[in-house]
Scaffold this motif. Structure first.
Motif, PDB file in Angstrom:
ATOM      1  N   TYR A   7       0.880  -1.217   0.076  1.00 28.37           N
ATOM      2  CA  TYR A   7      -0.012  -0.012   0.142  1.00 28.37           C
ATOM      3  C   TYR A   7       0.923   1.273   0.022  1.00 28.37           C
ATOM      4  CZ  TYR A   7      -3.741  -3.251   0.976  1.00 28.37           C
ATOM      5  OH  TYR A   7      -4.786  -4.150   0.985  1.00 28.37           O
ATOM      6  N   VAL A   8       2.054   1.259   0.593  1.00 26.40           N
ATOM      7  CA  VAL A   8       2.868   2.563   0.870  1.00 26.40           C
ATOM      8  C   VAL A   8       3.355   3.023  -0.586  1.00 26.40           C
ATOM      9  CG1 VAL A   8       4.809   1.318   0.998  1.00 26.40           C
ATOM     10  CG2 VAL A   8       4.741   3.552   2.123  1.00 26.40           C
ATOM     11  N   LYS A   9       3.592   2.024  -1.574  1.00 25.07           N
ATOM     12  CA  LYS A   9       4.229   2.346  -2.881  1.00 25.07           C
ATOM     13  C   LYS A   9       3.075   3.386  -3.677  1.00 25.07           C
ATOM     14  CE  LYS A   9       3.495  -1.955  -5.082  1.00 25.07           C
ATOM     15  NZ  LYS A   9       4.094  -2.884  -5.797  1.00 25.07           N
ATOM     16  N   HIS A  10       1.707   3.007  -3.246  1.00 26.46           N
ATOM     17  CA  HIS A  10       0.673   3.878  -3.937  1.00 26.46           C
ATOM     18  C   HIS A  10      -0.012   4.828  -3.100  1.00 26.46           C
ATOM     19  CE1 HIS A  10       0.280   0.709  -7.066  1.00 26.46           C
ATOM     20  NE2 HIS A  10       0.335  -0.270  -6.015  1.00 26.46           N
ATOM     21  N   GLY A  11       0.867   5.114  -1.809  1.00 32.23           N
ATOM     22  CA  GLY A  11       0.215   6.213  -1.178  1.00 32.23           C
ATOM     23  C   GLY A  11      -1.001   5.951  -0.452  1.00 32.23           C
ATOM     24  N   LEU A  12      -1.126   4.649  -0.104  1.00 30.49           N
ATOM     25  CA  LEU A  12      -2.490   4.148   0.550  1.00 30.49           C
ATOM     26  C   LEU A  12      -1.935   3.379   1.917  1.00 30.49           C
ATOM     27  CD1 LEU A  12      -4.412   2.486  -2.598  1.00 30.49           C
ATOM     28  CD2 LEU A  12      -4.745   4.630  -1.492  1.00 30.49           C
ATOM     29  N   GLU A  13      -0.850   3.746   2.524  1.00 27.95           N
ATOM     30  CA  GLU A  13      -0.556   3.125   3.729  1.00 27.95           C
ATOM     31  C   GLU A  13      -1.300   3.668   4.905  1.00 27.95           C
ATOM     32  OE1 GLU A  13       1.749   6.988   3.187  1.00 27.95           O
ATOM     33  OE2 GLU A  13       1.206   5.520   1.906  1.00 27.95           O
ATOM     34  N   ALA A  14      -1.565   2.774   5.852  1.00 25.44           N
ATOM     35  CA  ALA A  14      -2.248   3.266   6.931  1.00 25.44           C
ATOM     36  C   ALA A  14      -1.204   3.152   8.437  1.00 25.44           C
ATOM     37  CB  ALA A  14      -3.479   2.205   7.221  1.00 25.44           C
ATOM     38  N   PRO A  15      -0.533   4.043   8.602  1.00 25.09           N
ATOM     39  CA  PRO A  15       0.257   3.985   9.956  1.00 25.09           C
ATOM     40  C   PRO A  15      -0.498   3.890  11.144  1.00 25.09           C
ATOM     41  CG  PRO A  15      -0.012   6.433   8.999  1.00 25.09           C
ATOM     42  CD  PRO A  15      -0.615   5.315   7.975  1.00 25.09           C
ATOM     43  N   LEU A  16       0.394   3.318  12.039  1.00 27.21           N
ATOM     44  CA  LEU A  16      -0.402   3.062  13.283  1.00 27.21           C
ATOM     45  C   LEU A  16      -0.910   4.174  13.939  1.00 27.21           C
ATOM     46  CD1 LEU A  16       1.931   0.121  14.764  1.00 27.21           C
ATOM     47  CD2 LEU A  16      -0.401  -0.266  13.873  1.00 27.21           C
ATOM     48  N   ASN A  17      -0.040   5.165  13.954  1.00 27.75           N
ATOM     49  CA  ASN A  17      -0.564   6.452  14.418  1.00 27.75           C
ATOM     50  C   ASN A  17      -1.744   7.340  13.462  1.00 27.75           C
ATOM     51  OD1 ASN A  17       1.050   7.443  12.192  1.00 27.75           O
ATOM     52  ND2 ASN A  17       2.312   8.871  13.235  1.00 27.75           N
ATOM     53  N   GLY A  18      -2.101   6.749  12.632  1.00 28.19           N
ATOM     54  CA  GLY A  18      -3.241   7.315  11.709  1.00 28.19           C
ATOM     55  C   GLY A  18      -4.486   7.151  12.467  1.00 28.19           C
ATOM     56  N   GLN A  19      -5.490   8.169  12.519  1.00 28.82           N
ATOM     57  CA  GLN A  19      -6.730   8.259  13.071  1.00 28.82           C
ATOM     58  C   GLN A  19      -7.445   6.978  12.957  1.00 28.82           C
ATOM     59  OE1 GLN A  19      -9.154  11.454  11.910  1.00 28.82           O
ATOM     60  NE2 GLN A  19     -10.498  11.234  13.511  1.00 28.82           N
ATOM     61  N   GLY A  20      -7.586   6.207  14.310  1.00 28.70           N
ATOM     62  CA  GLY A  20      -8.402   5.054  14.341  1.00 28.70           C
ATOM     63  C   GLY A  20      -7.645   3.830  13.908  1.00 28.70           C
ATOM     64  N   VAL A  21      -6.569   3.824  13.451  1.00 28.87           N
ATOM     65  CA  VAL A  21      -6.028   2.571  12.985  1.00 28.87           C
ATOM     66  C   VAL A  21      -5.644   1.507  13.871  1.00 28.87           C
ATOM     67  CG1 VAL A  21      -3.735   1.673  11.744  1.00 28.87           C
ATOM     68  CG2 VAL A  21      -5.014   3.836  10.811  1.00 28.87           C
ATOM     69  N   LEU A  22      -5.109   2.249  14.972  1.00 28.07           N
ATOM     70  CA  LEU A  22      -4.574   1.203  16.252  1.00 28.07           C
ATOM     71  C   LEU A  22      -5.826   0.748  16.845  1.00 28.07           C
ATOM     72  CD1 LEU A  22      -2.470  -0.083  17.899  1.00 28.07           C
ATOM     73  CD2 LEU A  22      -2.438   1.966  19.198  1.00 28.07           C
ATOM     74  N   VAL A  23      -6.824   1.569  16.998  1.00 28.89           N
ATOM     75  CA  VAL A  23      -8.293   1.055  17.759  1.00 28.89           C
ATOM     76  C   VAL A  23      -8.982   0.179  16.782  1.00 28.89           C
ATOM     77  CG1 VAL A  23     -10.590   1.921  18.115  1.00 28.89           C
ATOM     78  CG2 VAL A  23      -8.519   3.202  18.791  1.00 28.89           C
ATOM     79  N   ALA A  24      -8.848  -0.014  15.445  1.00 29.25           N
ATOM     80  CA  ALA A  24      -9.160  -1.091  14.590  1.00 29.25           C
ATOM     81  C   ALA A  24      -8.686  -2.296  14.625  1.00 29.25           C
ATOM     82  CB  ALA A  24      -9.410  -0.409  13.148  1.00 29.25           C
ATOM     83  N   LEU A  25      -7.380  -2.222  15.016  1.00 27.70           N
ATOM     84  CA  LEU A  25      -6.377  -3.392  14.792  1.00 27.70           C
ATOM     85  C   LEU A  25      -6.878  -4.159  16.227  1.00 27.70           C
ATOM     86  CD1 LEU A  25      -3.195  -2.232  13.168  1.00 27.70           C
ATOM     87  CD2 LEU A  25      -4.785  -3.553  12.070  1.00 27.70           C
ATOM     88  N   LEU A  26      -6.717  -3.500  17.075  1.00 28.51           N
ATOM     89  CA  LEU A  26      -7.021  -3.828  18.544  1.00 28.51           C
ATOM     90  C   LEU A  26      -8.653  -4.477  18.644  1.00 28.51           C
ATOM     91  CD1 LEU A  26      -5.057  -1.294  20.795  1.00 28.51           C
ATOM     92  CD2 LEU A  26      -4.415  -3.579  20.333  1.00 28.51           C
ATOM     93  N   GLY A  27      -9.343  -3.747  17.863  1.00 27.82           N
ATOM     94  CA  GLY A  27     -10.713  -3.924  18.127  1.00 27.82           C
ATOM     95  C   GLY A  27     -11.064  -5.192  17.160  1.00 27.82           C
ATOM     96  N   ALA A  28     -10.227  -5.568  16.162  1.00 35.16           N
ATOM     97  CA  ALA A  28     -10.495  -6.763  15.530  1.00 35.16           C
ATOM     98  C   ALA A  28     -10.212  -7.922  16.355  1.00 35.16           C
ATOM     99  CB  ALA A  28      -9.556  -6.850  14.124  1.00 35.16           C
ATOM    100  N   ALA A  29      -9.197  -8.035  17.083  1.00 39.12           N
ATOM    101  CA  ALA A  29      -8.282  -8.957  17.756  1.00 39.12           C
ATOM    102  C   ALA A  29      -9.494  -9.144  18.968  1.00 39.12           C
ATOM    103  CB  ALA A  29      -7.061  -8.581  18.404  1.00 39.12           C
ATOM    104  N   ALA A  30      -9.916  -8.164  19.693  1.00 40.05           N
ATOM    105  CA  ALA A  30     -10.783  -8.416  20.742  1.00 40.05           C
ATOM    106  C   ALA A  30     -12.072  -8.974  20.489  1.00 40.05           C
ATOM    107  CB  ALA A  30     -10.924  -6.810  21.408  1.00 40.05           C
ATOM    108  N   TYR A  31     -12.662  -8.636  19.313  1.00 36.17           N
ATOM    109  CA  TYR A  31     -13.943  -9.016  18.786  1.00 36.17           C
ATOM    110  C   TYR A  31     -13.854 -10.539  18.429  1.00 36.17           C
ATOM    111  CZ  TYR A  31     -17.496 -10.269  15.531  1.00 36.17           C
ATOM    112  OH  TYR A  31     -18.547 -10.987  15.027  1.00 36.17           O
ATOM    113  N   LEU A  32     -12.751 -11.050  17.984  1.00 35.05           N
ATOM    114  CA  LEU A  32     -12.488 -12.477  17.924  1.00 35.05           C
ATOM    115  C   LEU A  32     -12.511 -13.500  19.347  1.00 35.05           C
ATOM    116  CD1 LEU A  32     -12.220 -12.192  15.012  1.00 35.05           C
ATOM    117  CD2 LEU A  32     -10.310 -13.868  14.998  1.00 35.05           C
TER     118      LEU A  32
END
Length: 284
Positions: free
Chosen positions: A153-178
Motif C-alpha cells: 500500500y505504501v508505494k501507492h500512497g495508501l498506507e495506514a500507519p499505526l498513528n493514523g486516526q483510528g488505525v490502532l483502535v481498529a486493529l485492537l478491536g478486530a483482535a478483541a472481537y474474535l
C-alpha cells in the motif's frame, strides 16, 4: 535437629488431598485441555492462516483489482482486518462452543464439575482461557497482516500507519472481537451442551444472520436486526470510523465503533448469563 511427627505428616497429606482447586488450578486445567486438543490448536492456526493469507492476497492483487484514486484509511484497514474477522469470528465462536461441547459429549464434564468448588468457576475459567488464547492469536495475526501488507500500500500512497486516526483502535478491536466471539461460544455451549447446535447458532449470529437481515424488506424489524446482530456490530470494531457520525442510527443502519463495542459486550454478557443459569440449574 528436627524430629519426624507421624501425626502432623498425616494431617498435612490429608489437607493436601482434600484441598479444593483454586481458580488458578481451574485456569491451568483449561489451558491443558486447550493445548492438548488437536482441533483447538488447528482452529487457532486457522485464524492465523486465514487472516494473514487473506490480507496478503488483497494486498498482492491491489494493482490488478484497481488502485483507489483517493487514499482511505478505512479501505486499507478493511483489507487488513476483514479477512481475519469474516471467517475468524466463526472459528473463534465454534472453538468456544467446542471447549464445552466436547466435555459434555465425552462425559468428562462430570469430573470437571466435581473437582470445582463452584460450577461458575468452571465457566469463568473456560471463558478466560478462550478469550486470552483467541485474542492473543488474533493480535499476532492482525499486526502481522498489517506489517506484511504495508509495502503493497505504501508505494501507492495508501498506507495506514499505526498513528493514523483510528488505525490502532481498529486493529485492537478486530483482535478483541474474535476473543469475545470465543466467550460467546462458551456461553452458548453451556446453554445447548452440543457442539453441533452451538456451531449453527454461532454461524447464524456472526455471518448468516447479517446476510439474511440485509435481504429482509425495508422495515423497523430489519433495521433493528442489522444493528444488533453480533456479526454487524463486530465488523465496526475492526474498521476505521468516519469522524462525525452518530453513535447509533438504527434506521440507516449506522453503528459507530463505540456502539459496536457496546453491542458485542452485551452479547458476551447475555451468553455468559444464559450459560451460567443453565450450568447452575441443570444436571451435568
Amino acid at each position: 535437629m528436627t524430629t519426624f511427627d507421624p501425626l502432623t505428616s498425616t494431617l498435612q497429606r490429608g489437607a493436601a488431598l482434600t484441598r479444593r482447586p483454586s481458580f488458578g488450578d481451574a485456569l491451568r486445567s483449561e489451558w491443558i485441555k486447550l493445548l492438548s486438543l488437536p482441533s483447538a490448536v488447528l482452529a487457532l492456526i486457522g485464524i492465523f492462516a486465514v487472516g494473514l493469507g487473506g490480507s496478503l492476497f488483497l494486498g498482492a492483487t491491489l494493482e490488478s483489482s484497481g488502485v483507489p484514486s483517493v487514499p482511505s484509511l478505512e479501505r486499507t484497514i478493511g483489507d487488513v482486518t476483514i479477512p481475519m474477522v469474516v471467517l475468524g469470528q466463526i472459528i473463534a465462536g465454534i472453538l468456544g462452543v467446542m471447549s464445552v461441547g466436547a466435555e459434555y459429549s465425552s462425559g468428562s464434564i462430570q469430573t470437571t464439575l466435581m473437582a470445582a468448588p463452584t460450577r461458575l468457576r468452571v465457566l469463568w475459567a473456560k471463558a478466560s482461557v478462550q478469550f486470552i488464547a483467541v485474542t492473543a492469536t488474533a493480535l499476532v495475526t492482525v499486526f502481522g497482516a498489517w506489517a506484511a501488507t504495508y509495502p503493497f500500500y505504501v508505494k501507492h500512497g495508501l498506507e495506514a500507519p499505526l498513528n493514523g486516526q483510528g488505525v490502532l483502535v481498529a486493529l485492537l478491536g478486530a483482535a478483541a472481537y474474535l476473543g469475545m466471539c470465543a466467550v460467546v461460544g462458551v456461553g452458548i455451549g453451556m446453554l445447548v451442551r452440543s457442539t453441533t447446535v452451538g456451531a449453527i447458532l454461532i454461524f447464524a449470529a456472526t455471518l448468516l444472520g447479517p446476510i439474511l437481515a440485509s435481504a429482509l424488506p425495508y422495515s423497523l424489524l430489519s433495521r433493528v436486526a442489522r444493528v444488533t446482530l453480533l456479526g454487524n456490530a463486530g465488523d465496526t470494531m475492526a474498521r476505521v470510523e468516519t469522524p462525525g457520525g452518530p453513535f447509533l442510527d438504527i434506521w440507516n443502519g449506522h453503528i459507530s465503533t463505540a456502539a459496536g463495542w457496546l453491542i458485542v459486550s452485551i452479547w458476551v454478557v447475555l451468553a455468559l448469563a444464559a450459560g451460567a443459569i443453565a450450568l447452575q440449574n441443570r444436571d451435568a
